[in-house]
Design an enzyme around this catalytic site. Structure first.
Site, PDB file in Angstrom:
ATOM      1  N   HIS A 186       0.543  -1.777  -0.031  1.00  0.00           N
ATOM      2  CA  HIS A 186       0.163   0.145  -0.415  1.00  0.00           C
ATOM      3  C   HIS A 186       1.170   0.925   0.011  1.00  0.00           C
ATOM      4  CE1 HIS A 186      -3.227   2.729   1.744  1.00  0.00           C
ATOM      5  NE2 HIS A 186      -3.644   2.125   0.618  1.00  0.00           N
ATOM      6  N   LYS A 219       3.433   4.169  -1.049  1.00  0.00           N
ATOM      7  CA  LYS A 219       3.733   5.124  -1.895  1.00  0.00           C
ATOM      8  C   LYS A 219       4.497   5.851  -1.910  1.00  0.00           C
ATOM      9  CE  LYS A 219      -1.052   4.752  -1.753  1.00  0.00           C
ATOM     10  NZ  LYS A 219      -1.917   4.563  -0.409  1.00  0.00           N
ATOM     11  N   ASP A 276      17.771  10.590  -7.050  1.00  0.00           N
ATOM     12  CA  ASP A 276      18.994  10.840  -6.505  1.00  0.00           C
ATOM     13  C   ASP A 276      18.610  10.412  -5.446  1.00  0.00           C
ATOM     14  OD1 ASP A 276      19.128  11.030  -9.316  1.00  0.00           O
ATOM     15  OD2 ASP A 276      18.409  13.192  -9.494  1.00  0.00           O
ATOM     16  N   HIS A 298      -8.542  11.675   1.780  1.00  0.00           N
ATOM     17  CA  HIS A 298      -8.237  10.366   2.050  1.00  0.00           C
ATOM     18  C   HIS A 298      -7.378  10.286   2.910  1.00  0.00           C
ATOM     19  CE1 HIS A 298      -5.331   7.552  -0.402  1.00  0.00           C
ATOM     20  NE2 HIS A 298      -7.170   6.385   0.015  1.00  0.00           N
ATOM     21  N   LYS A 343      -4.050  10.524   5.692  1.00  0.00           N
ATOM     22  CA  LYS A 343      -3.728   9.508   6.686  1.00  0.00           C
ATOM     23  C   LYS A 343      -3.172  10.591   7.448  1.00  0.00           C
ATOM     24  CE  LYS A 343      -4.347   6.454   3.010  1.00  0.00           C
ATOM     25  NZ  LYS A 343      -5.809   6.398   3.364  1.00  0.00           N
ATOM     26  N   ASP A 377      -0.171  17.424  20.638  1.00  0.00           N
ATOM     27  CA  ASP A 377       0.864  18.842  21.539  1.00  0.00           C
ATOM     28  C   ASP A 377       1.545  19.385  20.692  1.00  0.00           C
ATOM     29  OD1 ASP A 377      -0.137  17.110  23.185  1.00  0.00           O
ATOM     30  OD2 ASP A 377       1.191  16.358  23.792  1.00  0.00           O
TER      31      ASP A 377
END
Length: 467
Positions: free
Chosen positions: A209, A211, A216, A385, A387, A392
């Protein structure tokens, strides 16, 4: 005769699975559930266990070896920084789990939504001199994929090496003709655990999952955004897709590349040579970033433990943005305990969902959250979508992992943990702006929802361990 042979083989297989459960089973309740399924559902119970029940932490797809290059990097991590010292336990936890140290010299750019994200990605891809590594769960054909194809052709003509990993199930719609075009121009593209009959049972439930883009060894990208035109044009059913990505310039990009290299070996059985970057021990300016990979091959669920640690060490607030909050028991108890202890715990969840079953499963936890004092906001504009966890004014997690059992135990995921006050304040402000546009749920009202909704939630919740 054939029936007798089948029964004997079936009994042998069932006994071997039972022995494996008794030896390798971690959770008694889960072990008991699988034993009941195997003995009460002929054939089907065994097939389900082979697909989704095996303890991959004991039966690993690959064993990563200790990278000696990391030793010299870790020796350079010594800094008198208030946030570093404050989060020392979390930093140590992640390093013990992943062998990834915090890196001190990073410049970060928050990229909100697809248009801004891909503009930044293409700008940096154009500047590549040595290599481009890309890894995506969903790689769909369309305007973005065609634009990447043209850019790849140009960079390969400039002797830039391009490697691509795409998930065999998440990118199942990727056509043979597009893959052939990649091959013709010189892109090395491989699927991760593709859909194949011989490996169907052993690999179907374990998806990559992640991405990741690394250029370089210097620039990296990670977050929730896949290669899909819906991030530019929206979705006919859900509307605009909202997401957050992160551009990293600095040593943390090297760690992202290390993850890519390990996944490349798993997908291709080919090794990629890499050198540890030269680090100036006196250069400690920039944002502190720690890259956290997690997957079913790891000894411990590093991202779940990182989330747990952020929640349980919070003193003022924990704000979570995620469309799939289907917590494990540990995370559920951590969230409830934090809220009941007076920590300001808030969740921003998309009102719309890309899966009906997942939507009802997410909702099945709302009442217990609200009862504990957790504030829940439903984002009404399109599909959210992102995440993100921020706490704090001190720590931020942004990456690919959802707050669910699949991300914790079955998927290969990666998050970036940022220890920086200004960065945390920026994400907090963004959370408050989005939650201000959203619909807040209230416990007294929510408990009066229709009984049919409760029934759907209860039925969906049964599937939470595999969603």
């Amino acid at each position: 005769m054939w029936l007798i042979i089948f029964l004997v083989l079936y009994i042998i297989l069932a006994i071997s699975i039972v022995l494996s459960l008794l030896i390798h089973g971690v959770k008694p309740a889960k072990t008991l559930g699988w034993l009941l399924a195997i003995f009460t559902i002929p054939v089907g119970g065994i097939l389900l266990y082979l697909m989704i029940g095996r303890n991959r932490r004991k039966q690993k797809l690959y064993h990563s070896k200790k990278d000696e290059k990391l030793s010299s990097l870790h020796q350079n991590v010594s800094v008198e920084n208030e946030l570093y010292k404050r989060n020392k336990k979390i930093i140590h936890l992640i390093q013990r789990n992943t062998d990834h140290a915090p890196t001190l010299t990073n410049e970060l750019t928050l990229l909100k939504d697809g248009k801004i994200t891909f503009q930044s990605i293409f700008d940096d891809l154009e500047k590549a001199k040595d290599y481009i590594h890309l890894q995506y769960y969903i790689f769909e054909e369309g305007e973005l994929a065609n634009k990447l194809l043209e850019l790849f052709k140009k960079k390969i003509a400039q002797n830039v090496k391009i490697r691509l990993i795409y998930d065999g199930i998440g990118s199942y719609s990727l056509s043979k003709s597009y893959l052939k075009k990649l091959k013709v121009i010189g892109v090395e593209a491989y699927p991760f655990l593709p859909f194949r009959f011989g490996r169907f049972l052993s690999s179907l439930n374990y998806r990559n999952h992640r991405k990741i883009i690394v250029i370089d060894d210097k620039i990296g990208f990670t977050g929730g955004i896949n290669v899909s035109d819906k991030y530019l044009k929206g979705d006919p059913n859900l509307g605009t897709w909202h997401d957050m990505h992160l551009r990293i310039e600095g040593l943390a990009a090297w760690y992202l590349n290390r993850i890519f290299i390990l996944d490349w070996y798993l997908a291709t059985k080919q090794s990629i040579a890499t050198k540890a970057p030269i680090i100036d021990p006196n250069k400690i300016h920039g944002k502190i970033v720690q890259i956290v990979p997690s997957g079913p091959d790891d000894d411990f669920s590093s991202i779940e433990q990182a989330y747990f640690s952020i929640i349980t060490t919070a003193k003022e607030y924990v704000y979570i943005t995620n469309p799939y909050i289907i917590p494990s028991q540990a995370i559920l108890h951590a969230l409830q305990t934090a809220a009941l202890s007076g920590v300001d715990v808030r969740m921003l969840v998309s009102e719309s969902a890309d899966s009906t079953i997942v939507n009802w499963t997410v909702k099945s936890y709302f009442e217990s959250f609200l009862k504990a004092g957790i504030k829940i906001f439903l984002y009404p504009d399109g599909f959210l979508h992102s995440k993100i966890v921020v706490s704090d004014n001190a720590i931020v997690s942004i990456g690919t992992a959802n707050v669910d059992i699949r991300s914790f135990h079955q998927n290969y995921e990666v998050n970036a943990i940022v220890y920086n006050s200004d960065f945390a304040k920026k994400l907090k402000e963004d959370f408050l702006i989005d939650s201000g546009k959203s619909i807040e749920l209230h416990y007294e009202v929510y408990t009066r929802r229709p009984w049919i909704h409760r029934l759907k939630e209860g039925a969906a919740k049964i599937l939470s361990p595999i969603l």
